[in-house]
Motif scaffolding. Structure first.
Motif, PDB file in Angstrom:
ATOM      1  N   ALA A  59       3.148  -1.404  -0.301  1.00 36.00           N
ATOM      2  CA  ALA A  59       3.063  -1.810  -0.887  1.00 36.00           C
ATOM      3  C   ALA A  59       2.058  -1.068  -2.671  1.00 36.00           C
ATOM      4  O   ALA A  59       1.433  -0.588  -2.038  1.00 36.00           O
ATOM      5  N   VAL A  72       1.533  -8.373  -3.049  1.00 40.13           N
ATOM      6  CA  VAL A  72       1.434  -7.874  -2.039  1.00 40.13           C
ATOM      7  C   VAL A  72       1.904  -7.807  -0.823  1.00 40.13           C
ATOM      8  O   VAL A  72       2.691  -6.962  -0.214  1.00 40.13           O
ATOM      9  N   GLN A  75       6.218  -7.237  -0.494  1.00 37.76           N
ATOM     10  CA  GLN A  75       6.116  -6.460  -0.785  1.00 37.76           C
ATOM     11  C   GLN A  75       6.239  -5.431   0.974  1.00 37.76           C
ATOM     12  O   GLN A  75       6.608  -4.504   1.367  1.00 37.76           O
ATOM     13  N   HIS A  79      10.346  -6.789   3.418  1.00 34.13           N
ATOM     14  CA  HIS A  79      11.787  -5.838   2.616  1.00 34.13           C
ATOM     15  C   HIS A  79      11.779  -4.882   3.893  1.00 34.13           C
ATOM     16  O   HIS A  79      12.842  -4.011   4.636  1.00 34.13           O
ATOM     17  N   SER A 150      -2.823 -12.680  -0.387  1.00 28.62           N
ATOM     18  CA  SER A 150      -2.664 -10.879   0.096  1.00 28.62           C
ATOM     19  C   SER A 150      -3.876 -10.941   0.465  1.00 28.62           C
ATOM     20  O   SER A 150      -3.928  -9.896   1.488  1.00 28.62           O
TER      21      SER A 150
END
Length: 921
Positions: A59, A72, A75, A79, A150
């Protein structure tokens, strides 16, 4: 690709990976300046981890997303297929956090809700479960910009890290203090924690990095320059390499010097935008301030920021290598940083910096610099500070800066009386930079003078400016007003008035009447200097005028209150047949004018030096100096004094036989007002000489007679300055009026007086040219005697050439050759050979005649000194009695000398004696 100077860091990271594979998780924090290679090192670490079989979760934090919940986290976990089970949990946590009251609150200021904390714990459990199957590497680049949600998850993860096969790698830019102190304290508790500080590259590292782009040889040549410009910042090094490649492609060959161009500029700006916005603002303020070791406190007040934040920003810029000692490392970096400011922002920041500097009691020049560049300020301190700065700049010979200060003060001032004085000061400083700049102020100053609002010291200067610009009526009115006012109660003002009138009467004799000598004039070196010039122009050279001029030159120092008077004194020496002394003084003042960076002074002294060079018979130097004069101050700014440099250019071109150039110089537009100055006399004389040389005798006569009428009217009718009669005499011969020609030539010879002088030599040459042939040898011989000591090599060469022709016409070719040879040598030395066409062939014919006569020239060397003196006078045509009187010897001794002379030279009569110039040599 191998990283330059990063081997130790990679080795330490490999150890952390190995420990993680054995079941002990670790954390790595990479710190460094912007662009110093943190991301590049992180990429290399990922590559090593991937090779070791780690699952990569990455990230990147960013300033715009620092308040977006889960930016963050999403990310990292949303995924990657291995983390698919985390997606719905991440989505739910993000939605819940966004709806919570504490959404957007900076990290650490509010605790998490219990539901959110439980969800984050569950995500950590999912990651550790995955790590049991496959080792995990989590990377967060620019963690300082991570959102609060995050950051809470990362803290949860750190608490379970030591017993999991997980390695957490964070990059943290040293823009300020550590971005999240709670995070860093937790990191320090980790047993397998590694902190990496990524320094800038050394010179060797720069060479290594450059070598990959430009080749090792060129890299070694450019390494030092590149390191100095980039500060060892790898991203800037690559940008410089790109600039160099582009330049080499354009030139189709390698460059041997570093190219700093567009790629470098773009990268500098990109680095600044990658940090917090305050970093760019600090950089802008530093670039605007442009001083070594700028005080963070002052910058903070100007930026309305916390001083600690500004200090950290400065440190970040230095750490990144973008700045060095508070300044950008390269001018292009400063330029691009300043261009990132809008015009309004720049003006406002300058204004705030000016106020801060003034409040801190800094030097007026420092404050003024920012006032001038900033927004208009109505503060009560603005005008006094600008005036003080202008005075300091003038003392430091920085007229341009002084003018800028006074111009800004005039714009800021709202007091009518002070505005008049400020306008006068602005006109004065503009004057020495470029007289045209002062023209726009003269109208209002003239109005103020008529209204009695202009102080006397400024009124006198105004009169000079008005005269220069050809506004004669206003100027004479100003002078008359000053005279009528009287200064009996103020001796200083009266002395200033007398000195100024004496100066102006020497330059504008038809407009400003000369003063009657006063009892205190001798005590004022300025009056003595200007009066010496007026005296020489009216009466010719004499020792008293020379003494007055030299006294003025020794006493005065160059300043705005003395420069014009110094020029008068130097000109007086030049016209008084002291060209060498005049040249020495003029070179001295010219060098000082250059050192002090005053364009008008340099231009005027250059023009004066050109006139001196002409009287020394050096037209090539005269042309060079006159061109410099028109380069320093353009022709359109010379006003009615333009006649000086133009006349020098024309005279020099005519002397060298370059009539095309002379015609071109005469195309320079001059106003009619030029002919109301003494410089107009020089221009009429030069133009007349051009017309005569070009075969237009009637046009020449018109110029010469106009010049003469003006000189008679002004009382400056002495041939030492402008020998218009001798030139008119030659023009009259060209139109067939021999009687007028001879009358003018005789009149000039009589006015020149009996002593040795340049004016007498010129008049003798003219009389020889227009008079009977039988008298030419005697007249020209005397002309040579007069011209030799005065130093005018061009006039001397002409007299010798004419003397040689006269000898040939009289049938004494053998006497012509020495004079002709000397004339040719002088013509070559002075660059006037083109105007003496045919002399070489004539010399060869005379030499042939002399060779056939069989008289060896070497026999002259056999004569003693006394015999040479007697022989020279005899060759001139003197009788024995005249020789005895001249040499103070008896007639019998003269006869004895002549007997020995005839025997040694092998001649039988005086007519066969060699030329006087040979005997004198």
């Amino acid at each position: 690709m191998r990283l330059a100077e990063r081997d130790e860091e990679l080795r330490a990271f490999t150890e952390v990976l190995d420990a993680s594979l054995r079941g002990t998780g670790g954390a790595v924090v990479i710190r460094g300046g912007i662009g110093c290679g943190k991301t590049e090192l992180l990429t290399a670490l990922k590559s090593r981890a991937a090779d070791a079989g780690f699952l990569l979760l990455s990230a990147v934090g960013s300033w715009p997303e620092r308040r977006s919940p889960g930016a963050v986290l999403g990310q990292l976990l949303a995924h990657e297929p291995e983390m698919a089970a985390c997606r719905p949990v991440v989505g739910e946590v993000v939605r819940s956090a966004a709806a919570a009251p504490e959404a957007g609150t900076p990290f650490g200021e509010r605790p998490l809700g219990s539901a959110t904390a439980a969800a984050l714990h569950g995500l950590c459990t999912e990651v550790t479960s995955t790590a049991a199957r496959v080792p995990v590497l989590l990377c967060v680049d620019d963690v300082q910009f991570a959102d609060p949600l995050s950051m809470h998850w990362i803290l949860h993860l750190l608490r379970v890290l030591r017993s999991a096969r997980i390695v957490l790698v964070l990059t943290d830019c040293t823009l300020s203090r550590q971005a999240h102190p709670q995070l860093h304290s937790e990191l320090l508790c980790q047993p397998n924690y590694l902190g990496m500080n990524v320094p800038r590259l050394t010179r060797d590292g720069v060479v290594e990095l450059l070598g990959r782009a430009l080749g090792d040889t060129l890299a070694r040549e450019l390494g030092g320059q590149c390191h100095a410009v980039s500060g060892g910042n790898p991203i800037l090094v690559r940008a410089l390499a790109e600039d160099h490649r582009r330049a080499a492609a354009v030139l189709d060959r390698p460059r041997d010097r570093l190219v700093v161009g567009e790629a470098f500029a773009d990268t500098v700006l990109s680095c600044l935008h990658r940090g917090r916005p305050v970093l760019l603002r600090v950089a802008q303020a530093l670039a605007l301030f442009d001083e070594k070791a700028a005080d963070p406190g002052r910058l903070a007040r100007a930026l309305d920021e916390d001083a600690t934040v500004v200090a950290r920003g400065i440190h970040a810029l230095e750490t990144a290598g973008l700045f060095d000692g508070g300044r950008p490392r390269h001018p292009l970096a400063r330029k691009v940083v300043l261009e990132s400011l809008g015009a309004g922002e720049r003006h406002a920041l300058h204004g705030r910096l000016a106020a801060v500097l003034y409040e801190d009691g800094m030097a007026a020049t420092q404050v003024a610099e920012h006032v001038i560049q900033g927004e208009a300020t109505a503060s009560t301190w603005t005008v006094p500070v600008l005036r003080e700065a202008a005075e300091r700049y003038l003392l430091a010979n920085r007229a341009v800066d002084a003018h800028a200060c006074l111009d800004a003060a005039l714009r800021a001032c709202d007091d009518d009386a002070e505005r008049v004085v400020l306008r006068a000061l602005v006109a004065s400083t503009a004057w020495v930079i470029n007289p045209s700049m002062s023209a726009r102020h003269l109208g209002e100053l003239a109005v103020a003078l008529r209204a009695g609002r202009l102080p006397d010291q400024h009124a006198l200067k105004l009169a000079k400016y008005l005269l220069w610009h050809g506004r004669f009526e206003e100027a004479t009115h100003a002078i008359e007003r000053m005279v009528a006012r009287g200064h009996d109660a103020d001796p200083a003002a009266g002395g200033e008035l007398r000195a100024t009138r004496e100066l102006l009467s020497a330059t504008y004799p038809g407009l400003v009447a000369a003063l009657r000598p006063g009892p205190d004039d001798a005590a004022d070196p300025r009056i003595r200097g200007a009066a010496s010039l007026s005296h020489v122009l009216a009466h010719g050279p004499d020792d008293r005028a020379v003494a007055d001029a030299e006294a003025a030159l020794r006493t005065l120092r160059l300043s705005g209150d003395t420069q014009e008077w110094l020029m008068c004194a130097v000109a007086a020496l030049s016209f008084a047949d002291r060209p060498e002394s005049a040249a020495i003084w003029c070179d001295h003042w010219l060098a000082e004018a250059r050192a002090r960076h005053v364009p008008l002074w340099e231009a005027e002294f250059s023009s004066l030096r050109a006139g001196i060079a002409l009287r020394q018979g050096d037209p090539l130097s005269a042309r060079r100096f006159a061109r410099i004069a028109l380069e320093r101050v353009p022709a359109e700014s010379w006003g009615v004094c333009l006649g000086g440099p133009v006349a020098n250019l024309v005279q020099a071109a005519v002397d060298t036989g370059d009539l095309d150039a002379a015609a071109e110089y005469l195309e320079i537009p001059v106003t009619e007002g030029v002919f109301n100055t003494r410089f107009g006399l020089y221009l009429l004389h030069a133009r007349g000489r051009y017309h005569l040389a070009a075969g237009h005798p009637y046009a020449a006569l018109d110029d010469f007679t106009t010049c003469g009428n003006q000189m008679r009217r002004w009382g400056f009718d002495h041939p030492t300055a402008v020998p218009w009669r001798s030139e008119a005499a030659r023009a009259y011969v060209a139109v067939g009026d021999q009687p007028c020609a001879q009358a003018l030539a005789r009149e000039e010879l009589e006015m020149a007086g009996p002593g040795l002088s340049r004016a007498r030599g010129v008049a003798l040459c003219a009389l020889a040219a227009v008079g009977p042939a039988a008298a030419r040898v005697g007249l020209l011989t005397e002309a040579v005697e007069n011209l030799q000591p005065t130093g005018d090599r061009v006039r001397l060469a002409g007299a010798l050439a004419d003397l040689a022709r006269a000898h040939v016409e009289a049938g004494r070719s053998e006497r012509a050759l020495p004079a002709l040879e000397m004339a040719m040598r002088l013509a070559d030395e002075t660059g006037i050979a083109a105007s003496f066409g045919g002399l070489g062939e004539q010399a060869r014919r005379i030499a042939a005649l002399r060779t056939t006569s069989g008289r060896p020239a070497a026999a002259v060397a056999m004569l003693s000194g006394s015999e040479r003196r007697v022989a020279a006078l005899a060759a001139r045509g003197c009788t024995n009695r005249e020789i005895s009187e001249r040499l103070t010897i008896t007639a019998s001794t003269v006869e004895q000398h002549l007997t020995r002379i005839f025997r040694k030279l092998g001649v039988r009569s005086r007519q066969e004696l060699p030329a006087e110039s040979v005997l004198d040599s």
